[in-house]
Every structure is written in structure tokens, then in C-alpha cells.
Motif scaffolding. Structure first.
Motif, PDB file in Angstrom:
ATOM      1  N   ASP A 163      47.210 -17.175 -64.471  1.00 40.68           N
ATOM      2  CA  ASP A 163      48.531 -16.553 -64.383  1.00 40.68           C
ATOM      3  C   ASP A 163      49.021 -16.497 -62.936  1.00 40.68           C
ATOM      4  O   ASP A 163      48.386 -15.877 -62.079  1.00 40.68           O
ATOM      5  CB  ASP A 163      48.439 -15.130 -64.948  1.00 40.68           C
ATOM      6  CG  ASP A 163      49.802 -14.450 -64.961  1.00 40.68           C
ATOM      7  OD1 ASP A 163      50.808 -15.164 -64.833  1.00 40.68           O
ATOM      8  OD2 ASP A 163      49.839 -13.218 -65.108  1.00 40.68           O
TER       9      ASP A 163
ATOM     10  N   ILE B  95      50.478 -12.848 -61.108  1.00 37.19           N
ATOM     11  CA  ILE B  95      49.574 -11.932 -60.422  1.00 37.19           C
ATOM     12  C   ILE B  95      48.979 -12.582 -59.180  1.00 37.19           C
ATOM     13  O   ILE B  95      48.919 -11.957 -58.118  1.00 37.19           O
ATOM     14  CB  ILE B  95      48.495 -11.442 -61.404  1.00 37.19           C
ATOM     15  CG1 ILE B  95      49.178 -10.597 -62.490  1.00 37.19           C
ATOM     16  CG2 ILE B  95      47.441 -10.622 -60.696  1.00 37.19           C
ATOM     17  CD1 ILE B  95      48.359 -10.353 -63.703  1.00 37.19           C
TER      18      ILE B  95
ATOM     19  N   THR C  97      44.780  -5.945 -64.021  1.00 40.44           N
ATOM     20  CA  THR C  97      44.236  -7.295 -64.184  1.00 40.44           C
ATOM     21  C   THR C  97      42.750  -7.319 -63.863  1.00 40.44           C
ATOM     22  O   THR C  97      41.948  -7.893 -64.597  1.00 40.44           O
ATOM     23  CB  THR C  97      44.969  -8.263 -63.245  1.00 40.44           C
ATOM     24  OG1 THR C  97      46.367  -8.161 -63.495  1.00 40.44           O
ATOM     25  CG2 THR C  97      44.512  -9.688 -63.463  1.00 40.44           C
TER      26      THR C  97
ATOM     27  N   TRP D 244      42.270  -5.303 -68.535  1.00 40.52           N
ATOM     28  CA  TRP D 244      43.016  -4.490 -69.515  1.00 40.52           C
ATOM     29  C   TRP D 244      42.096  -3.553 -70.306  1.00 40.52           C
ATOM     30  O   TRP D 244      42.364  -3.222 -71.446  1.00 40.52           O
ATOM     31  CB  TRP D 244      43.829  -5.396 -70.451  1.00 40.52           C
ATOM     32  CG  TRP D 244      45.008  -5.985 -69.745  1.00 40.52           C
ATOM     33  CD1 TRP D 244      46.278  -5.470 -69.718  1.00 40.52           C
ATOM     34  CD2 TRP D 244      45.057  -7.178 -68.952  1.00 40.52           C
ATOM     35  NE1 TRP D 244      47.089  -6.258 -68.931  1.00 40.52           N
ATOM     36  CE2 TRP D 244      46.366  -7.314 -68.449  1.00 40.52           C
ATOM     37  CE3 TRP D 244      44.109  -8.134 -68.591  1.00 40.52           C
ATOM     38  CZ2 TRP D 244      46.743  -8.371 -67.627  1.00 40.52           C
ATOM     39  CZ3 TRP D 244      44.489  -9.184 -67.764  1.00 40.52           C
ATOM     40  CH2 TRP D 244      45.792  -9.283 -67.313  1.00 40.52           C
TER      41      TRP D 244
ATOM     42  N   THR E  75      40.912  -9.271 -56.917  1.00 40.33           N
ATOM     43  CA  THR E  75      41.674  -9.453 -58.150  1.00 40.33           C
ATOM     44  C   THR E  75      41.949 -10.930 -58.404  1.00 40.33           C
ATOM     45  O   THR E  75      41.831 -11.408 -59.539  1.00 40.33           O
ATOM     46  CB  THR E  75      42.984  -8.662 -58.074  1.00 40.33           C
ATOM     47  OG1 THR E  75      42.682  -7.300 -57.840  1.00 40.33           O
ATOM     48  CG2 THR E  75      43.770  -8.789 -59.362  1.00 40.33           C
TER      49      THR E  75
ATOM     50  N   LEU F  62      40.556 -13.012 -61.532  1.00 36.63           N
ATOM     51  CA  LEU F  62      41.532 -13.703 -62.385  1.00 36.63           C
ATOM     52  C   LEU F  62      41.144 -15.167 -62.579  1.00 36.63           C
ATOM     53  O   LEU F  62      41.188 -15.698 -63.693  1.00 36.63           O
ATOM     54  CB  LEU F  62      42.905 -13.600 -61.720  1.00 36.63           C
ATOM     55  CG  LEU F  62      44.123 -13.960 -62.538  1.00 36.63           C
ATOM     56  CD1 LEU F  62      44.274 -12.970 -63.676  1.00 36.63           C
ATOM     57  CD2 LEU F  62      45.360 -13.944 -61.653  1.00 36.63           C
TER      58      LEU F  62
ATOM     59  N   SER G 219      41.814 -11.297 -71.151  1.00 37.35           N
ATOM     60  CA  SER G 219      43.071 -11.797 -70.607  1.00 37.35           C
ATOM     61  C   SER G 219      44.222 -10.891 -71.010  1.00 37.35           C
ATOM     62  O   SER G 219      44.078  -9.969 -71.801  1.00 37.35           O
ATOM     63  CB  SER G 219      43.315 -13.231 -71.065  1.00 37.35           C
ATOM     64  OG  SER G 219      43.481 -13.249 -72.449  1.00 37.35           O
ATOM     65  N   ALA G 220      45.378 -11.182 -70.429  1.00 41.72           N
ATOM     66  CA  ALA G 220      46.560 -10.355 -70.650  1.00 41.72           C
ATOM     67  C   ALA G 220      47.004 -10.426 -72.106  1.00 41.72           C
ATOM     68  O   ALA G 220      46.736 -11.419 -72.791  1.00 41.72           O
ATOM     69  CB  ALA G 220      47.684 -10.837 -69.745  1.00 41.72           C
TER      70      ALA G 220
END
Lengths: 372, 315
Positions: free
Chosen positions: A154, A157, B237, B241, B283, B287, B301-302
Motif C-alpha cells: 500500500d 501508508i 498499520t 489492525w 511501519t 508493511l 492486511s487492511a
């Protein structure tokens, strides 16, 4: 959705192409509404809204000094606006223009200082310096672009986070180390070393420098590239439908990489221009301005048009330019930031009227409704 | 190594981690409903400044926290209206909210009438447990040395974890965030859910901002949050979550804020600029690692519909 009004009803309908009247009226009405909300807040705090607004207009545009000041502030905003336009056109959400601008400033001041130390200056030095800024911005964006293109990480972010990493790097170079960038003569109150005078961008009148025209040229170039080149066509297609782009054989991963790097280059160029045209050194106090985030809103208000970015950026810059003047009058200058935010929210919300139409109908009875 | 320095810095990591946790947990709730609110920093400042004003007028800390939370929720309501009802780009709306909240705090804080810069909170929270428990080795300062807001934040983490992953209502929220069309089909109101959870997020940010200003710094200054709102946003993130992970992550981020001082006392010197950037580096790394491993990506994940507006007509 419908709202009954006596014998009539108000319905909301989606529309693809708004009429010219609505295209003009929606933003105008939004601005008016935002100014009204702002006026109420100013009035409620015991200040005179009319005075505040006239002073803001005067300090932003009234006279040569105000106007050139506004244009100087608009220059980086145009470039971060363009950075957002090119990425958002492909629905790649680069919200890291701030960091890309900072890295651009770091690289161009670094190279500018090195060139000066080695006796190189003048136009060649300036071109190299600005080029370094753009390149650094592009490479900083690539840190988010590579994972996005090949791992589908993503980018919202990652680009956002990279802003704060860039800020940390800049602060470290000036405040926490005796780096190439820092003036060794100033130990107690750290500042950046200044580049050679021959590296300063040409100034016309007041503080207005050639950087504005570089930004305008960049806007023209992006407009042309999006409209008339194969690259621009592919960017637009990928933005509208990534699947269609993939099936027609476009390399979407490479497009993501190139778009984010071009986006970063615009912002990085903005950082280089700030160093060459305004600051002359790497100045963390001046470079944490929020022009990266403001550029995104500017791009949105310009409806992702490269040319539209120019007037919007100038208008927003006039607000910033009015800040010190208001403080003198006893009006808290922060009202400008608040007003800016309120106007942004109102105009963004006003876009709804471009996608939807309100229509007033005679109410249809149950029998007629069943028949139709 | 000096044990007490380490222990004290861990304890203060919990203190500075608390506003990060409150705001981050709120944003996590918001994002589980499919709304991304980038305005955390603005809501922390905007809610916090009013909460701080309240604390200078009234001695009840609970009241100031509630007022801060309420104002934060009102800021979030603006975002909810734009993002859910008007379906504008949530990134743009969130950033506009940051600017609005920052301007609001600066305006309220610097108006001549209030002069919040000179104001002080009327009361400060004391640790909940008695001296004898605070003096216990290790667990004393770490577990028993805090005010009730810290314990409340632990309770909120447990409540959020239970609510989101163990109740029907939580399942409904997550379904709105993952697949709003399906949620709509089974009769869940997508719009209402998103409004409520966006406002919960604003309340968390406003409360975190108030706690920061009234209990940690005990003063208001322009831009006092200094990026803590963005750290709270990153926290969601970084924690994948998940509420319990957010608890740990908030204290890790809090510790990084303090690490500069700690290391200085211990004789090492790592510049605070580098340490301040570390939460963001971590972060990004988390990620990338998660997105590189499909199994992890599925789990941490989101929400699928994050930042995607929903409208029944175009589903």
C-alpha cells in the motif's frame, strides 16, 4: 433518494457530465459557504470578519510586494500540486510529496555546496543543483514505488511514513551532526551552510525568482505529456481501468514505478528551487511548511488538471502570505490556517454537486408510479 | 547498566504511549469500518485544545477528557459526512481535516481572550495504587504506577479486541469494512456504521490529545502533538489492525520517543532525530514484510474496502 415537498419532491440523480453553469457555480458557492463559516468563527471570537478578509486580500495580492511574495510561496505549491496530479491521475496515492521535496532540498543543497567548494558555479551549477533535487525526489519516491509495483505494498501508508523519515534525515544533518550541510561556525544555533551566490536563481523584482517560471513550464510539460504522449495515454487508461490496461498489454508495474518517480521528481525539483531561489541553504525551520499535504488538496481542487493547479496554488499561497500581516493587526494569524482548512473541506464537499443533480419533480402518486 | 534508569524509561514509555494508544485504537476502529481518516493529528490538536481549556476551568480530569473526546468526535463527523455521505476522496478530506484541526487549535490557543498558552490544568491525576504497591520491584513502576487513564486504555484494548472479533456487532463492523455490498444485503446499515466508527476514532484522538496536553505536558503550545497523531495513524498499520498488538506497538513507539534521553543518561548518544523517525521506518518495514508474505497479508492486511466509498447504486 428523495425529499417530499408538498406537491413536489426533490430527488437526487447521478450525472456523468455536469452543465457548465454547475461547474462554475459549485466551487463558487462552496467558497462562499466556507467564507461564511469562517466569518461566523471570526465574529464569535470577537474580531471583525470584514476587516480580516479585506486585510487577507490586501496582504495576499495588494501591491507589487504582496503579489511577488504570494507568487514565491506558490512556486513549491505548484510543484507539489503537480506531483499529486500525475500520481492521482493513475489512482496512485502519493502523499509523500513533503518528504520528496525535503530530499530534493537535501540533495540540491548538498551538491550545490560541493560544487561551490570545487569552484563550479553559475548556470551550470544551477542546472546540476536543480537536477539533483529532482533526481533525489524521484529516488525517494522509488522507495515506496518499488514495493508498490512488485509486492503490491500500500503506497498511501509507505509514502506518508517516508515524509517523517525524510524530516528526520534533514533535522539530523543540521541539528544533530557536523555534516557537510551544516555551518561549522555556528555551534550553538545550528544553521545550514549557504551555497555560493552564483548558484542563486535569477531574481526579477522583489523576491520573485525564475523558479516560478520553471514551475509553470513543468505544469505545461505535464499537461502536454498527459494529453499527447503514449506515456500519458497509458497513465490515464491505467487510472481509469487497471484491468483494461493489463489486458491490452501495458506494463502496469513499470507504469506505477515511472509515475511515482515522476511525481517525486516534481516535488524534489520544488525542494531544489526553494534552496536555489529562496533559502540558499538547507533550512529545516523553513522546509517543514506542509506544502506537500497542501499540494494534494490543491491538486484535488484543481480537479487533477496540471494547468488548473496554477491558479489554485496561487490562491492558497496568498493565504499563507497574509499570515504575518494579520498578526500585526491583532488577529491571530492561525485564523488563516483554520480558514484554509474550512475552505478546503467545503470545496471538496461541493464536488458532490458535480456528480449529482438535484431535480424538483411534481410528486408522482402511487397509481401513476405503479403504471410508470 | 543502570536498572532504575531502564525501568523508569519503560514506565515513561507507557505514559507517552497512552495518547498514541488512545488515538491509534480509535483510528483502528474507524478503519475496520472501511473509512480511512488521515486527520488524526488534526483531531488530536482540535479536541485536545478544547479539553485543555476545560481542564483550566474545572478540576475534573474526567470531564476534560470527555469534552476533548466529544470535540474530536465532532471533527470526525465532518470527515464522516464528506467521506460517507458525499463520497469524496478520503485522503483529501483527511488532510484537509489535519489543516482545519491545526488551525482551530492555533486559533483557539492564541486568541487574546483565552490565552491558553499561559493557562495550566487545575488538577493532575495521581497513581491509582498505593505507595506500597508502587514500590514493588519491577511490576511496581511498570504495572501499578499509573493513573486511571492508563488502566482505562488497557480496558479499551481488551474491549475493542472482544467487540471486533468476538461479537456479532463487531463482525458487522468488519463486514462493512471488508465487503460493504454484502453487509448491505444482509441488512447492516453501511452508512450509519461508518459514521459511528469514524466518530469513535475522533473521540479516541480527542481524548489522546487532551491527555497529552493536560497530564503529560500540562501546557498548551502551538503544534504540541509534534507528529504523535501521525504515529498513531502508523500504529494501526504496524499493529496489523489488531488491538492487542496496538497495545504493544504503542509502548514500543513511546519508548522510541524516550530512548534518546535514556541513552544519554546511560552515556550513549543516538540523535533524537533518528529515533523520532524510527516508528515510521518500522511501519514501512512491517508493511513491506507483510505484503511480501501472502499468508501474513491475508491475516494482517487492511480491510478490503478501506477508503473506498460505498454507494448502493454503483455496487
Amino acid at each position: 433518494m428523495s425529499l417530499p415537498l408538498g406537491a413536489f419532491e426533490l430527488t437526487v440523480e447521478r450525472q456523468q457530465i455536469p452543465s457548465r453553469l454547475v461547474r462554475m457555480a459549485a466551487p463558487t458557492a462552496s467558497v462562499a459557504f466556507g467564507l461564511l463559516v469562517g466569518a461566523v468563527i471570526i465574529w464569535a471570537s470577537g474580531q471583525d470578519p470584514i476587516l480580516a478578509y479585506t486585510e487577507m486580500a490586501k496582504k495576499g495580492f495588494g501591491g507589487r510586494l504582496a503579489l511577488t511574495g504570494t507568487l514565491v510561496l506558490a512556486t513549491p505549491l505548484i510543484l507539489t500540486g503537480l506531483a499529486a496530479v500525475v500520481a492521482f491521475r493513475m489512482k496512485i496515492w502519493n502523499i509523500g510529496a513533503e518528504g520528496q521535496l525535503i530530499l530534493g532540498a537535501v540533495a540540491s543543497s548538498g551538491l550545490g555546496l560541493w560544487l561551490g567548494d570545487n569552484g563550479i558555479g553559475g548556470p551550470v551549477g544551477i542546472v546540476l543543483m536543480l537536477g539533483a533535487g529532482a533526481l533525489a525526489g524521484a529516488l525517494w519516491a522509488a522507495l515506496a514505488a518499488l514495493p508498490r509495483a512488485y509486492l503490491n505494498t500500500d503506497e498511501v501508508i509507505s509514502t506518508l511514513m517516508l515524509n517523517f523519515v525524510a524530516l528526520g534525515i534533514m533535522n539530523y544533518l543540521i541539528f544533530s551532526s557536523f555534516s557537510h550541510w551544516r555551518d561549522p561556525g555556528r555551534a550553538t544555533f545550528p544553521v545550514g551552510r549557504f551555497v555560493d551566490d552564483s548558484m542563486f536563481l535569477h531574481r526579477f523584482t522583489g523576491r520573485l525568482h525564475i523558479g516560478l517560471f520553471i514551475a509553470l513550464a513543468a505544469a505545461g510539460a505535464l499537461w502536454w505529456a498527459l494529453r499527447s504522449t503514449r506515456w500519458g495515454f497509458e497513465v490515464r487508461v491505467t487510472g481509469d481501468s487497471p484491468r483494461a490496461a493489463l489486458y491490452s498489454g501495458m506494463r502496469v508495474d513499470r507504469k506505477i514505478l515511472s509515475v511515482l518517480m515522476v511525481s517525486g521528481a516534481f516535488a524534489g525539483l520544488g525542494g531544489g528551487i526553494e534552496v536555489g531561489g529562496v533559502l540558499g541553504n538547507l533550512d529545516p525551520r523553513a522546509l517543514s511548511l506542509g506544502v506537500g499535504f497542501a499540494g494534494i488538496v490543491v491538486a484535488a481542487l484543481a480537479r487533477l488538471s496540471p494547468i488548473g493547479v496554477i491558479p489554485v496554488a496561487i490562491l492558497v499561497a496568498s493565504f499563507t502570505n497574509a499570515k504575518p500581516g494579520l498578526q500585526v493587526l491583532g488577529i491571530p494569524s492561525e485564523i488563516v490556517t483554520l480558514l484554509e482548512g474550512i475552505l478546503f473541506l467545503c470545496i471538496v464537499g461541493g464536488e458532490w454537486f458535480l456528480r449529482n443533480a438535484l431535480r424538483l419533480h411534481r410528486r408522482v402518486g402511487p397509481v401513476e408510479a405503479a403504471a410508470s | 547498566m543502570n536498572d532504575s534508569v531502564l525501568l523508569l524509561s519503560l514506565a515513561s514509555a507507557i505514559v507517552i504511549g497512552t495518547p498514541i494508544l488512545l488515538a491509534g485504537l480509535g483510528e483502528m476502529m474507524t478503519e475496520h469500518s472501511g473509512v480511512m481518516n488521515l486527520g488524526v493529528e488534526g483531531m488530536m490538536l482540535g479536541g485536545g485544545v478544547v479539553g485543555f481549556w476545560m481542564s483550566s476551568q474545572h478540576s475534573s480530569v474526567a470531564l476534560s477528557l470527555a469534552v476533548g473526546a466529544g470535540v474530536g468526535a465532532l471533527f470526525a463527523l465532518i470527515h464522516a459526512y464528506l467521506a460517507v455521505t458525499l463520497r469524496v476522496n478520503q485522503i483529501v478530506s483527511g488532510l484537509a481535516l489535519v489543516i482545519t484541526g491545526t488551525g482551530f487549535a492555533g486559533f483557539v490557543g492564541s486568541s487574546n481572550d483565552s490565552a491558553l498558552i499561559y493557562a495550566r490544568p487545575q488538577s493532575f491525576l495521581e497513581p491509582v495504587f498505593g505507595e506500597s504497591m508502587q514500590d514493588l520491584p519491577l511490576v511496581g513502576p511498570l504495572v501499578f504506577g499509573h493513573d486511571w487513564v492508563v488502566y482505562m486504555s488497557w480496558g479499551l484494548v481488551a474491549a475493542a479486541a472482544f467487540w471486533l472479533f468476538r461479537t456479532r456487532a463487531g463482525l458487522a463492523v468488519r463486514s462493512v469494512g471488508e465487503d460493504p455490498a454484502s453487509a448491505d444485503t444482509v441488512g447492516i446499515s453501511v452508512g450509519l456504521t461508518r459514521y459511528v466508527y469514524t466518530m469513535i476514532g475522533g473521540a479516541g484522538a480527542g481524548m489522546g490529545g487532551t491527555y497529552l496536553m493536560t497530564q503529560i505536558f500540562a501546557t498548551y503550545q502551538h503544534g504540541i502533538t509534534a507528529g504523535l497523531g501521525w504515529i498513531a495513524f502508523a500504529l494501526v498499520t504496524f499493529a496489523g489492525w489488531r488491538p492487542w498488538r496496538a497495545l504493544v506497538a504503542a509502548y514500543v513507539f513511546g519508548a522510541l520517543r524516550n530512548l534518546g534521553f535514556t541513552l544519554q543518561i546511560l552515556g550513549a548518544s543516538v540523535p533524537s532525530d533518528v529515533l523520532n523517525a524510527l516508528p515510521f521506518v518500522l511501519t514501512i518495514v512491517a508493511l513491506i514484510i507483510i505484503s511480501a508474505r501472502p499468508a501474513a497479508a491475508r491475516k494482517y492486511s487492511a480491510p478490503s474496502a478501506l477508503a473506498v466509498p460505498y454507494s448502493r447504486e454503483t455496487r
